[in-house]
Every structure is written in structure tokens, then in C-alpha cells.
Design an enzyme around this catalytic site. Sequence first.
Site, mmCIF file in Angstrom:
data_model
loop_
_atom_site.group_PDB
_atom_site.id
_atom_site.type_symbol
_atom_site.label_atom_id
_atom_site.label_comp_id
_atom_site.label_asym_id
_atom_site.label_seq_id
_atom_site.Cartn_x
_atom_site.Cartn_y
_atom_site.Cartn_z
ATOM 1 N N GLY A 161 0.637 -0.790 -0.015
ATOM 2 C CA GLY A 161 -0.215 0.228 -0.216
ATOM 3 C C GLY A 161 0.981 1.444 0.146
ATOM 4 N N SER A 162 0.742 2.596 0.946
ATOM 5 C CA SER A 162 1.305 3.392 0.480
ATOM 6 C C SER A 162 2.351 4.024 0.673
ATOM 7 C CB SER A 162 -0.755 4.519 0.750
ATOM 8 O OG SER A 162 -1.211 4.269 0.804
#
Length: 634
Positions: free
Chosen positions: A290-291
Site C-alpha cells: 500500500g501507500s
Amino acid sequence: MFYRNIHIRIKIIGLIIILLFILVIFKVFYIQVISYKKLNKLADYLWNRNLPIEANRGKIFDSTGKILADNKTTVSLVLVPNQIKNKEKTAKQLAKILNVSYKDMFKHVNKRTSMERVHPEGRRLDFKTADKINNLKLDGVYLLKESKRYYPNDTMLAHTIGFVGIDNQGLSGLELTYDKYLTGSYGSIKYTSDAKGNKLELNEKYEKPQDGMNINLTINYKLQQSLERELDNAVSKYNPDQALGIAMNPKTGEILAIASRPTFSPSNYKEYKIEDINRNLPVWMTYEPGSTFKIITLSTALEEKLIDLENDHFYDSGSIQVENARIKCWKHGGHGDQNYRQVVENSCNPGFVSMGQKIGKEKLFKYIRNFGFGTKTGVDLNGEANGILFNLDRVGPVELATTSFGQGVSVTPIQQITAVSAAINGGKLYKPYIVKSINEPETNSIILENNPVLVRKVISDETSKQVRYTLESVVTNGTGRNAFIDGYRVGGKTGTAQKVDNGHYMVGNYIVSFIGFMPANDPEIVVYVAIDNAKGITQYGGTVAAPIARNILNDSINILNIKKPKGASEKNYNYLDRKYATVPNVVNMDLKDAIKNLKPFKVEYTGNGKVIYQSPSSGTRIYEGETVKLMLGG
């Protein structure tokens, strides 16, 4: 003729006698000189008996000298069957004390062997049981010292340290990886016996066992306590499927703390499921990051000078079209016009897609691999996974877009924290390690020592400085605001990654994470926390993982003696945040003026007259609405 034959026969007989005499002399010479050592050993074997004495396993220490794995002295039951005069009585008494069947014990006492170890019933006996056996004063029954592994902190660092089997052999973790160093050499008590095995009243000889080597880790005990406590709190609060955390020194690659949930007790490992005890999640688990992976995209774009954080802008309408795929921003309607610093602060997926498009797949994947993804880090812990990256020839526009914000790639936590350490420490990728040294137990002399190993330089010092600055603004202004520590410079990045099941993304099931570091201008510690499928809360890295990492970073201030910097960043507050304020000096003021100056706080006071004492003292930073106590007098 007759006499001639007799003379010949006498010569032949004489020759034979001479030859036999020579053979006898040669045989004696062979036995006394050539075969002496071999025959002496065989004689010793027939006459001498050894009762083995087990050595202590090497201890495991943290970096401050705190014992993480120790030994307890126990005893085990050993029989010399030929010395047992009354086998039936001996078997009956031992069976009763050890709570085993008479039949099984009778087999032991009748074994046709020079020495019989009662296994497993007679192994690692407690002293109460040993005293009962010793008080019987039975012939041929011996209680020999053995060493039992002892973990004073129970579940702490369980997956990393590992555990040992009944024979003190390492079965997992560091106990397995460094078993040859930790295992000592047996000693013995030697005595002389007759051909039947009966002990002769001659001097016994004691050979001291050689203890195993000690291992010193890079782990900081207090930081490990902090991480373990926070993961326990997360399990109680969110009931996640799994949880993990790592703390590292970004300047060296030293692992300062590492843990995962579920955990287990190494002393009682047989009571747990095999998957719970064998999966050291920080090195074994692979998932889409993810981020938090956006740090790599950001570092690449800055290193290649493809974006200017302040002057280049991206307009986020809420989504971006890439071929036949529409990639949405987490914020409905988008963030509108942003410079690229704000793209990072807001963790805007379309903004990072635009960065990835500027970089191109060849350069982006080159940097991803240079940061260590797709291969093992080489950390000295067993069970490490590789992670998974797209083959470059299968990367199209959509794959490039998703990779740029951390979707479609699979990484391990140890890869994540190692790569981010390189991004913030000046661009140097270090090999992570947990064993600092192996030491000889008596003299403490170093047998083997690990030092920082630079793998490669990934980005420039200037780029790394920009990355630190940008990630600090994520904490003061963006999605990482729950990791803010007043008066200190903290940088970090949140992550919220969908999980994949049977090739499809799951709905409402995320791995939320946060990676943070401090001080942001010169990092001394980086912390990575990931929570798998937190229940009862909106699953965002900023709401779940960031506060956990903040608590660990806050503890590290005192543990690592991190000094408060000058000019620490102020947090950009929103309406949900609790605000800090500085307590003014109200000593010598009358009550009315003091209350006026302390307007952001609650005020409690005792006495009359002017203020002669205040708590907290002036200059202290506390939340607005907290209480300031005054003492009046004079």
C-alpha cells in the site's frame, strides 16, 4: 642314508622353531608398539565407564546485557543395569516416583547396555522428584546434571529467539540458526568397572563440560518491551488477524526490536499450532504494502529530478484514467489542485500515478530493485521470503500505475523498513542484522562480530534530505498526523492495503500500516507497524497504525536519549485534533490575572493571595483543556 635324513629333519624342525620364535617376537612387538594405542582404548572401553555431564547452552543477551535466554540446572536419571542388584524393587520404586508403568521401567533396568538413559520420563527432573530418587540410595541409579533452557521473559521475542527440543538442540529461530555456537561440549565422570560393569573402588575422574558460546543481539530490551506492549494493546483493542512491528537503526541496519502476533511461549511450544510458532511475520509475511511503498516512488522521482515538490502541481479530480482502468483517490471528489508535497501529505493515489508515468517502468523498477525489493535482505533470521515483483516485460501502463502507489507488488516488512531506512539515512542501503557478536563464555572474548554492511548507495544525500522533509510534513500536515509528538521532529507515511484472496481484492479487509522515524532531520530510529484486518474501526493506517508507532517512538525518546531539537515543526491542526499549548509563568500574579493568562487550561488553586507555586511549570507543553494547579499565599 638313514642318518642323513634324520639330520635334514632336525634342521627343518630347528628352522620351524626359529621362524615361530621370530613370529612370536614380531607379534609381541606389534602388540606392544604398533597396536598399543588401539588395544589400550579397547581395554579402557572394557574397564572404564563415562557418566555424561551436559554443558550449559550459550546465553542470549540484548544490547544492554539483559538476559533473553538462560539456563536452569536440572538433573536426569541414568541407569547402569549391571550395577542394579534388585531389578524388580528398583523398577517398582522408580516407576512410582516418575508416575510411569512398572513394565516400562523394568525394561529400562534390564537393558543390555553399559548405560541406560531413562527417556523421556527421567529427563529434566525437578529437584523435588530428584530428591525422592536420591534418597532411595539405589545401586546403579545415578542423577546427572543437565541444563534446561529458560526464557525469563516468556513470550517476548519468541519467534526471533526460537526454542529448543528435549535434548537442548535448537529447533527454530536464533536457537536453530546459531545452534553450533550455542551448543557446548559434554563433560563426564569417569570411573573403573569390572567386566560385569560393577563399579570398582578406584579414583573417579571429572572432566568439566565446555559451555556454549554466548550471543549478544542488537535488540534493545526496553524498546522490545514497548513494541510488545503496543502489539498486545492492538490485539486487545482491534482483534486483528495478525499484527507485527520492527524498529531499526537506519544508520546501521541494526534491528532494535521485532515482534509479531499471535505469539507463543518457547518453554511450552508444544501447546501451540505449528503455524503460530514457525512464522516470524516480520521476515516471513508477504503482502501488498500500500501507500508506505509510495516513499520509493517519491525517492525515485526526486532523484531523477522529475518533480519539484513545491512548484510542480497535480490536479486531483478524484480519479485518473489509465487505459481501461479508472484509479480512484481515497477521498471522494479528490483533493483538487496540489503541489507534489501535498500529493504526498494527502497520500493521493492519482498523484502518485502521475509520478510513476513521469518515471517510466524501466527506471521505476530499477530503483525498486536497488532498494532491495524482490530479493532477500540477507538478515540473519531464518524463514525470510523474497517478495514478488512484476516481470518488466509484463508491466503495462496499468501495472506501472498500481506499482507506483504500492498495489500489485508483494513485499516483506523487513524489506520495507530496510528500504525506507535507505531513503531517509542519506541513500545508503544497509544489510539488516540482529546478532551483534558471539562471545566465549568465560573470557567474554569475541569469536565473531557483525558490523554494518553497506549494500549499495541508492539515492543522493540531497534527495534523501528532501524525502525526510516531505515525510515530516506528512506527520505535521497530512495523513500521518496521529504520529505527531509535540516538540520533536517525526516523519512517516501511512499505508492502507487491500488483501487478495483467490486473485480478488477483499472488501473491508485491509492491512493498515505506518512507518515513522525520528528525529526527522537526523533519524536515529525507524519504526514499522502493520495491523492485519483490525475490527471495530475504520481501517486506515493513519487511524490504527500511526498511534501505535507514535507510542513506540515516544518511548524511544528516553530509551535512546533523543534530544529535543530546536525549531521543531508545528502541527497543522484540524477540528478533530487536540491542541498543545505552552504553560505561561503566572508566579507572583494575583489569582484573577493568573486565570486570565491560563485561559486555554483548567485552573485549580488552594490558599489566598498571589501565586507562589504552579504545576506544571512555565514553558511546559500540555494539551489545551488540561489542568494547571496553583498554590496561593502571602
